[in-house]
Design a protein around this motif. Structure first.
Motif, PDB file in Angstrom:
ATOM      1  N   LYS A   1       0.873  -1.193   0.068  1.00 19.61           N
ATOM      2  CA  LYS A   1      -0.491   0.480   0.388  1.00 19.61           C
ATOM      3  C   LYS A   1       1.018   1.662   0.051  1.00 19.61           C
ATOM      4  CE  LYS A   1      -3.636   2.613   2.874  1.00 19.61           C
ATOM      5  NZ  LYS A   1      -4.524   2.392   3.909  1.00 19.61           N
ATOM      6  N   VAL A   2       0.794   1.769  -0.659  1.00 24.14           N
ATOM      7  CA  VAL A   2       1.313   3.521  -1.244  1.00 24.14           C
ATOM      8  C   VAL A   2       0.467   4.115  -0.551  1.00 24.14           C
ATOM      9  CG1 VAL A   2       2.971   4.893  -3.041  1.00 24.14           C
ATOM     10  CG2 VAL A   2       2.939   2.239  -2.732  1.00 24.14           C
ATOM     11  N   ILE A   3       0.621   5.076   0.430  1.00 26.60           N
ATOM     12  CA  ILE A   3       1.131   6.573   0.750  1.00 26.60           C
ATOM     13  C   ILE A   3       1.293   7.576   0.572  1.00 26.60           C
ATOM     14  CG2 ILE A   3       0.236   7.878   2.955  1.00 26.60           C
ATOM     15  CD1 ILE A   3      -0.536   4.455   4.432  1.00 26.60           C
ATOM     16  N   TYR A   4       1.033   8.339  -0.497  1.00 23.46           N
ATOM     17  CA  TYR A   4       1.596   9.473  -0.913  1.00 23.46           C
ATOM     18  C   TYR A   4       0.966  10.818  -0.282  1.00 23.46           C
ATOM     19  CZ  TYR A   4       2.898  13.493  -3.652  1.00 23.46           C
ATOM     20  OH  TYR A   4       3.024  14.735  -4.525  1.00 23.46           O
ATOM     21  N   LEU A   5       1.855  11.310   0.819  1.00 20.85           N
ATOM     22  CA  LEU A   5       1.936  12.875   1.394  1.00 20.85           C
ATOM     23  C   LEU A   5       1.850  13.864   0.923  1.00 20.85           C
ATOM     24  CD1 LEU A   5       1.016  10.829   5.102  1.00 20.85           C
ATOM     25  CD2 LEU A   5      -0.588  12.130   4.012  1.00 20.85           C
ATOM     26  N   ASN A   6       2.374  14.778   0.524  1.00 26.70           N
ATOM     27  CA  ASN A   6       2.848  16.087   0.546  1.00 26.70           C
ATOM     28  C   ASN A   6       2.456  16.991   1.805  1.00 26.70           C
ATOM     29  OD1 ASN A   6       3.731  18.672  -0.140  1.00 26.70           O
ATOM     30  ND2 ASN A   6       2.807  17.848  -2.831  1.00 26.70           N
ATOM     31  N   ALA A   7       3.537  17.872   2.015  1.00 30.76           N
ATOM     32  CA  ALA A   7       3.498  18.434   3.657  1.00 30.76           C
ATOM     33  C   ALA A   7       3.978  19.973   2.944  1.00 30.76           C
ATOM     34  CB  ALA A   7       5.074  18.342   3.999  1.00 30.76           C
ATOM     35  N   ASP A   8       3.596  20.345   1.773  1.00 35.32           N
ATOM     36  CA  ASP A   8       3.431  21.412   1.216  1.00 35.32           C
ATOM     37  C   ASP A   8       4.787  22.356   1.864  1.00 35.32           C
ATOM     38  OD1 ASP A   8       2.465  23.496   0.136  1.00 35.32           O
ATOM     39  OD2 ASP A   8       0.823  23.781   1.020  1.00 35.32           O
ATOM     40  N   ALA A   9       5.680  22.228   1.906  1.00 37.37           N
ATOM     41  CA  ALA A   9       6.994  22.693   2.563  1.00 37.37           C
ATOM     42  C   ALA A   9       6.711  23.238   4.096  1.00 37.37           C
ATOM     43  CB  ALA A   9       7.179  24.446   1.829  1.00 37.37           C
TER      44      ALA A   9
ATOM     45  N   GLN B   1       4.959  15.651  11.196  1.00 35.15           N
ATOM     46  CA  GLN B   1       3.704  14.834  11.964  1.00 35.15           C
ATOM     47  C   GLN B   1       3.235  13.330  10.051  1.00 35.15           C
ATOM     48  OE1 GLN B   1       0.460  18.241  11.758  1.00 35.15           O
ATOM     49  NE2 GLN B   1       0.985  18.834  13.833  1.00 35.15           N
ATOM     50  N   GLN B   2       3.182  14.203   9.410  1.00 33.74           N
ATOM     51  CA  GLN B   2       3.058  13.412   8.395  1.00 33.74           C
ATOM     52  C   GLN B   2       3.981  11.541   8.375  1.00 33.74           C
ATOM     53  OE1 GLN B   2       3.455  15.199   5.050  1.00 33.74           O
ATOM     54  NE2 GLN B   2       1.152  15.536   4.754  1.00 33.74           N
ATOM     55  N   PHE B   3       4.904  12.501   8.844  1.00 32.17           N
ATOM     56  CA  PHE B   3       6.070  11.337   9.402  1.00 32.17           C
ATOM     57  C   PHE B   3       5.306  10.140  10.622  1.00 32.17           C
ATOM     58  CE2 PHE B   3       9.995   8.996  10.836  1.00 32.17           C
ATOM     59  CZ  PHE B   3      10.513   9.048  10.000  1.00 32.17           C
ATOM     60  N   ASN B   4       4.847  10.418  11.127  1.00 33.39           N
ATOM     61  CA  ASN B   4       4.568  10.272  12.746  1.00 33.39           C
ATOM     62  C   ASN B   4       3.220   9.627  12.271  1.00 33.39           C
ATOM     63  OD1 ASN B   4       6.726  11.172  14.207  1.00 33.39           O
ATOM     64  ND2 ASN B   4       5.585  12.638  14.839  1.00 33.39           N
ATOM     65  N   SER B   5       2.641   9.681  11.433  1.00 31.77           N
ATOM     66  CA  SER B   5       1.105   8.804  10.953  1.00 31.77           C
ATOM     67  C   SER B   5       1.549   7.795  10.694  1.00 31.77           C
ATOM     68  CB  SER B   5       0.170  10.249  10.075  1.00 31.77           C
ATOM     69  OG  SER B   5      -0.752   9.708   9.786  1.00 31.77           O
ATOM     70  N   VAL B   6       2.565   8.546   9.158  1.00 25.30           N
ATOM     71  CA  VAL B   6       2.588   6.661   8.998  1.00 25.30           C
ATOM     72  C   VAL B   6       3.464   5.674   9.367  1.00 25.30           C
ATOM     73  CG1 VAL B   6       2.926   7.451   6.733  1.00 25.30           C
ATOM     74  CG2 VAL B   6       4.884   7.391   7.188  1.00 25.30           C
ATOM     75  N   ILE B   7       4.228   6.113  10.350  1.00 25.56           N
ATOM     76  CA  ILE B   7       5.126   5.158  11.892  1.00 25.56           C
ATOM     77  C   ILE B   7       3.582   4.785  12.361  1.00 25.56           C
ATOM     78  CG2 ILE B   7       6.205   5.222  13.570  1.00 25.56           C
ATOM     79  CD1 ILE B   7       7.988   5.008  11.268  1.00 25.56           C
ATOM     80  N   ALA B   8       3.347   5.150  12.885  1.00 26.16           N
ATOM     81  CA  ALA B   8       1.597   4.739  13.698  1.00 26.16           C
ATOM     82  C   ALA B   8       1.153   3.622  12.919  1.00 26.16           C
ATOM     83  CB  ALA B   8       0.872   5.961  14.232  1.00 26.16           C
TER      84      ALA B   8
END
Length: 108
Positions: free
Chosen positions: A29-37, A44-51
């Motif tokens: 499963k690929v989860i693509y996220l964009n932090a908008d710089a 937060q996104q990094f912590n979310s995918v770890i969780a």
């Protein structure tokens, strides 16, 4: 991805990466996220995918120093968990303690 201002990420990199991953690992499963710089948002996104239990992370960091620290922390957490599991499994195999699936019981 670090930002949405560069349309290359949204129009080329992300679709290409997702398509290639589908070929290489159909069950992944690929989860693509964009932090908008935004460094904070990327953290937060990094912590979310770890969780969520991510087993691999491809990261284009907004701030390389912060990202390196995140990777070190995630690696330390993973190693701590793995070491605890190994320790528990070793104790379960070697100590006559009537161990349950919840872990070894303490002797009185």
């Amino acid at each position: 991805m670090p930002d949405q201002a560069s349309t290359r990420y949204e129009e080329h990199d992300a679709p290409g990466f997702i398509a290639e991953m589908a070929k290489l690992c159909p069950g992944c499963k690929v989860i693509y996220l964009n932090a908008d710089a935004d460094v904070s948002q990327q953290q937060q996104q990094f912590n979310s995918v770890i969780a969520q239990g991510a087993t691999a992370i491809v990261l284009d960091p907004v701030d390389a120093t912060i990202a390196a620290l995140q990777l070190i922390i995630a690696g330390d957490q993973y190693n701590t968990i793995q070491n605890r599991l190994k320790s528990w499994q070793w104790r379960r195999q070697t100590l006559p303690c009537n161990c349950s699936t919840a872990g070894p019981r303490r002797r009185k």
